[in-house]
Design a protein around this motif. Sequence first.
Motif, short mmCIF file in Angstrom:
data_model
loop_
_atom_site.label_atom_id
_atom_site.label_comp_id
_atom_site.label_asym_id
_atom_site.label_seq_id
_atom_site.Cartn_x
_atom_site.Cartn_y
_atom_site.Cartn_z
N GLY A 13 27.80 21.65 -0.76
CA GLY A 13 26.47 22.15 -1.06
C GLY A 13 25.92 21.62 -2.37
N LEU A 14 26.79 21.54 -3.37
CA LEU A 14 26.37 20.95 -4.64
C LEU A 14 26.00 19.48 -4.46
CD1 LEU A 14 29.07 22.54 -6.98
CD2 LEU A 14 26.66 23.20 -6.77
N ALA A 15 26.77 18.78 -3.64
CA ALA A 15 26.47 17.37 -3.36
C ALA A 15 25.15 17.25 -2.61
CB ALA A 15 27.60 16.73 -2.56
N TRP A 16 24.89 18.18 -1.68
CA TRP A 16 23.63 18.16 -0.95
C TRP A 16 22.46 18.33 -1.92
CZ3 TRP A 16 19.25 20.91 -0.25
CH2 TRP A 16 18.46 20.62 0.86
N TYR A 55 17.73 16.06 -4.86
CA TYR A 55 16.90 15.81 -6.03
C TYR A 55 16.84 14.35 -6.44
CZ TYR A 55 16.08 20.72 -6.62
OH TYR A 55 15.65 22.00 -6.42
N TYR A 56 17.87 13.57 -6.10
CA TYR A 56 17.88 12.16 -6.50
C TYR A 56 17.45 11.20 -5.40
CZ TYR A 56 20.10 13.58 -10.81
OH TYR A 56 20.36 14.17 -12.01
N HIS A 57 17.62 11.58 -4.12
CA HIS A 57 17.34 10.64 -3.03
C HIS A 57 16.50 11.23 -1.91
CE1 HIS A 57 20.33 8.02 -4.83
NE2 HIS A 57 21.20 9.01 -4.80
N ALA A 70 19.15 15.06 2.39
CA ALA A 70 20.26 14.36 3.03
C ALA A 70 20.39 14.74 4.50
CB ALA A 70 21.57 14.67 2.31
N ASP A 71 20.18 15.98 4.81
CA ASP A 71 20.34 16.48 6.18
C ASP A 71 19.54 17.77 6.29
OD1 ASP A 71 21.12 17.45 8.65
OD2 ASP A 71 23.26 17.10 8.31
#
Length: 121
Positions: free
Chosen positions: A34-37, A42-44, A47-48
């Motif tokens: 979740g942190l990676a999501w 915010y940067y790209h 994601a999904d």
Amino acid sequence: DATGGWRASEYRARFGGDFDAAKLRALCVAHVRGLAWCAHYYYHGCADWRWHFGFHYAPYAHDLAAVAAELAAAADGPWAEGAAGDVAGGAAGSESIGAWGGEGPLRPVQQLAAVLPPSSA
């Protein structure tokens, strides 16, 4: 015991009496994912659109740090060179932190059907 004393009783109270070390690890991996999501969002960008955190409660920081350190140290872990490329890569079905489905957002009718009770169909 991975959860020890009061943490174990808190986890059992929140997640049920059968909460064990494997479920704790799954909770921590999902939280790191979740942190990676969030970082990817915010940067790209998103994601999904369909990914969700499947738990009602987050793990304790002590347990999260232990599992995150284990994931980072694993030679073939989610951040291993070539395993995931970056946090957003990785093979689906692996324990890669960033294996996203990549589906777009729901159409308006799908969104409406997802929130309306079945009796209104």
